[in-house]
Design a protein around this motif. Structure first.
Motif, short mmCIF file in Angstrom:
data_model
loop_
_atom_site.label_atom_id
_atom_site.label_comp_id
_atom_site.label_asym_id
_atom_site.label_seq_id
_atom_site.Cartn_x
_atom_site.Cartn_y
_atom_site.Cartn_z
N HIS A 36 0.83 -1.21 0.00
CA HIS A 36 0.00 0.00 0.00
C HIS A 36 0.86 1.25 0.00
O HIS A 36 2.05 1.21 0.29
N LEU A 37 0.22 2.35 -0.38
CA LEU A 37 0.85 3.67 -0.37
C LEU A 37 0.24 4.50 0.76
O LEU A 37 -0.95 4.42 1.02
N THR A 38 1.08 5.29 1.39
CA THR A 38 0.61 6.29 2.34
C THR A 38 1.01 7.65 1.76
O THR A 38 2.19 7.88 1.50
N ALA A 58 6.30 16.16 3.86
CA ALA A 58 5.25 16.33 2.85
C ALA A 58 5.68 17.34 1.80
O ALA A 58 6.45 18.25 2.09
N PRO A 59 5.19 17.16 0.59
CA PRO A 59 4.37 16.05 0.10
C PRO A 59 5.26 14.86 -0.27
O PRO A 59 6.33 15.03 -0.84
N HIS A 60 4.76 13.66 0.05
CA HIS A 60 5.55 12.46 -0.25
C HIS A 60 4.63 11.24 -0.27
O HIS A 60 3.75 11.11 0.56
N MET A 61 4.88 10.32 -1.23
CA MET A 61 4.19 9.04 -1.27
C MET A 61 5.12 8.01 -0.64
O MET A 61 6.26 7.85 -1.08
N ILE A 62 4.63 7.31 0.38
CA ILE A 62 5.41 6.33 1.11
C ILE A 62 4.90 4.94 0.74
O ILE A 62 3.74 4.63 0.99
N TYR A 63 5.74 4.12 0.13
CA TYR A 63 5.37 2.77 -0.29
C TYR A 63 5.74 1.78 0.82
O TYR A 63 6.88 1.78 1.29
N ILE A 64 4.78 0.95 1.21
CA ILE A 64 5.02 -0.04 2.25
C ILE A 64 4.64 -1.42 1.72
O ILE A 64 3.51 -1.64 1.27
N ASN A 65 5.60 -2.33 1.74
CA ASN A 65 5.36 -3.70 1.27
C ASN A 65 4.47 -4.47 2.23
O ASN A 65 4.47 -4.22 3.44
N LYS A 66 3.73 -5.43 1.67
CA LYS A 66 2.88 -6.29 2.50
C LYS A 66 3.73 -7.10 3.47
O LYS A 66 4.94 -7.31 3.26
#
Length: 81
Positions: A36-38, A58-66
């Motif tokens: 998911h992205l935060t 911010a602003p930033h998209m944070i990618y988090i693996n399952k």
């Protein structure tokens, strides 16, 4: 202090807005069964993933693996993610 959370769902798209009122407010460690992205829309966050800390502004998209334990902590007042 806890994080204020607002949840929405439109056309099978789940959203969750988190409002960190004060520096130090924390979304405690948890795991998801999907990547998911935060979106960090305002402020600063420290994100800890499997004990590795990274700071974002911010602003930033944070990618988090399952399947990764992750925790979010505000580094500034009025942070929105």
């Amino acid at each position: 202090m806890s994080v204020e959370v607002h949840i929405g769902c439109v056309e099978n798209l789940f959203t969750r807005m988190m409002f960190f009122q004060k520096t130090g407010d924390k979304e405690t460690g948890h795991v998801h069964q999907h990547d998911h992205l935060t979106l960090l829309a305002k402020g600063k966050l420290k994100v800890t993933i499997d004990d590795q800390e990274t700071e974002f502004t911010a602003p930033h998209m944070i990618y988090i693996n399952k399947d990764k334990v992750h925790e979010l902590q505000a580094l500034s007042d009025n942070t929105i993610a």
